[in-house]
Scaffold this active site. Structure first.
Site, PDB file in Angstrom:
ATOM      1  N   ASP A 133      39.228 -51.185   3.654  1.00  0.00           N
ATOM      2  CA  ASP A 133      38.773 -50.664   5.090  1.00  0.00           C
ATOM      3  C   ASP A 133      40.012 -51.033   5.827  1.00  0.00           C
ATOM      4  OD1 ASP A 133      37.845 -50.259   7.549  1.00  0.00           O
ATOM      5  OD2 ASP A 133      35.741 -50.999   7.202  1.00  0.00           O
ATOM      6  N   GLU A 235      22.717 -60.169   8.466  1.00  0.00           N
ATOM      7  CA  GLU A 235      23.248 -61.226   7.780  1.00  0.00           C
ATOM      8  C   GLU A 235      23.358 -62.314   8.732  1.00  0.00           C
ATOM      9  OE1 GLU A 235      27.253 -60.136   6.190  1.00  0.00           O
ATOM     10  OE2 GLU A 235      26.326 -59.020   4.694  1.00  0.00           O
ATOM     11  N   HIS A 375      33.515 -49.324   6.573  1.00  0.00           N
ATOM     12  CA  HIS A 375      32.756 -49.647   5.770  1.00  0.00           C
ATOM     13  C   HIS A 375      31.122 -49.946   6.232  1.00  0.00           C
ATOM     14  CE1 HIS A 375      33.518 -53.942   6.662  1.00  0.00           C
ATOM     15  NE2 HIS A 375      32.304 -54.115   5.891  1.00  0.00           N
TER      16      HIS A 375
END
Length: 435
Positions: A133, A235, A375
């Site tokens: 990326d 996350e 990404h």
């Protein structure tokens, strides 16, 4: 950072359906909150996302130079300059709603991302995607190499080091010592990489959770981390960075990046909503609409073509990583999305921007649909209603975000929206869960 997308979370094919005929202005249609788009006009260019990465790279190639971030982001996002009231919320409110509306639909399986979070980062494949990326990795490289004064002779803590790429950048920029903390088995590989590149005397790789390890030093001068997840907060690695900041950062030390903003816009997406959501209503002649309910509640991580954007972009929340508390990541933010053309709206799209304000020159990047693809892509929240909107009309509402109680790495979302337009009047509350 990025976790593996659940099956079906990334588009693998294209189904052509339901665009507006050129002679049919959506604002001349019959008023209905559930208006179905008319049949496809074969002459109309698709508003879909199958070729968007190349399109975005062509139209936003300047974004690859992260040093231009300050001048680009404002123009790309059309963010209102007005400040927005952002109230911290009690996550129990969303949790209670999710129990009623969400858990019953999704099922009783308690397995979540917590079960495979760290193991997922043990495989080189996910690191390959992040390293490739260019927007992500080159921005960090530019921040470090072009601002050596921030790192020269400084003690640096790299939180969630992965392969150790950020630690290597810092060491090459003259850091006195770098402590690279990585919880997954990739820590062992990172040690090999550090040795292979001759930085063993500068970089110490520590395997374990930030919350559990002991650093060999009482304080650090710089904390650097690539903690951002899908939808910025998925996350929940941000809390780990804040823990490290409060425990080890010296007074006057810096956190990189130090600013992150979450933004919202609205798109036309008839084709893909038909393919991903309405598909379940009739599967080879059978009613599987119970799965449709689950699909509606799961945000889609995908890349949006900027041609699909119907409204302005609204800044929801800006977080100052150097000052915020963990509770600040749960909040309710109001929004007002004003249509820039006559069209249908099928989904709201969230994306984030990151900035490094301590540099000589404002540096950062955007994950928005008008910027070069990353990404992280964007996060698509499909609406139950198909909104028929005319230029100048506005969707107003609020977005509430909170950590999931059972697994704080998951994110619960409550969306309230309403439109009182010339041909469409609707008001609804929807719930989503990223897991």
């Amino acid at each position: 950072m990025k976790l593996v997308v659940p099956a079906g979370g990334v588009r693998s094919h294209w189904v052509s359906r339901g665009s507006i005929l050129p002679h049919q202005n959506p604002c001349s249609m019959v008023k209905s909150p559930h208006l179905v788009p008319p049949p496809l006009n074969q002459n109309r260019e698709h508003m879909g996302r199958n070729k968007n990465i190349k399109d975005n790279e062509k139209q936003s190639s300047a974004a690859s130079d992260s040093s231009n971030f300050g001048s680009q982001a404002t123009g790309d996002m059309n963010i209102d300059d007005e400040s927005i009231d952002q109230d911290t919320i009690d996550s129990s409110k969303i949790d209670a709603s999710m129990e009623e509306f969400g858990d019953s639909a999704i099922g009783s399986d308690d397995k979540t991302s917590a079960d495979y979070y760290f193991d997922s980062y043990s495989h080189f494949g996910i690191h390959e995607e992040m390293l490739k990326d260019v927007v992500r990795t080159k921005t960090y490289q530019n921040v470090i190499y072009k601002n050596v004064f921030l790192f020269k002779d400084k003690v640096v803590l790299d939180v969630g080091a992965g392969t150790g790429i950020l630690s290597l950048f810092c060491a090459k920029a003259g850091a006195k010592h770098v402590y690279a903390v990585e919880c997954s088995h990739m820590a062992n590989t990172a040690k090999e990489i550090v040795e292979a590149n001759g930085f063993s005397n500068v970089i110490t790789v520590l395997k374990g959770k930030i919350e559990d390890i002991d650093l060999p030093v009482p304080q650090v001068d710089v904390i650097i981390s690539e903690w951002m997840g899908y939808f910025l907060l998925y996350e929940n690695m941000l809390n780990t960075v804040l823990y490290a900041r409060d425990k080890w950062l010296v007074n006057g030390g810096i956190v990189l990046p130090d600013k992150a903003s979450l933004c919202l816009t609205a798109i036309e997406d008839a084709d893909y909503k038909e393919d991903k959501i309405e598909f379940w209503n009739d599967v080879y002649g059978f009613d599987m609409s119970c799965i449709r309910k689950q699909a509606m509640m799961e945000p889609l991580v995908d890349t949006v073509n900027q041609k699909q954007i119907v409204t302005n972009s609204q800044l929801l929340k800006t977080m100052d990583i150097s000052k915020m508390t963990p509770g600040d990541a749960s909040f309710t933010a109001p929004f007002k999305l004003v249509a820039e053309r006559n069209d249908y709206i099928h989904a709201l799209v969230a994306y984030f921007d990151v900035s490094f304000t301590k540099c000589h020159k404002l540096t950062g990047f955007s994950t928005g649909p008008r910027s070069r693809a990353t990404h992280w892509k964007q996060t698509v929240l499909y609406l139950e209603d198909v909104l028929t909107i005319c230029e100048g009309e506005a969707i107003v509402g609020s977005l509430s975000i909170a950590q999931n109680k059972k697994n704080p790495r998951d994110v619960d979302i409550m969306l309230k929206y309403s439109l009182n337009g010339q041909h469409c009047a609707v008001s609804r509350t929807q719930y989503y869960k990223m897991r």
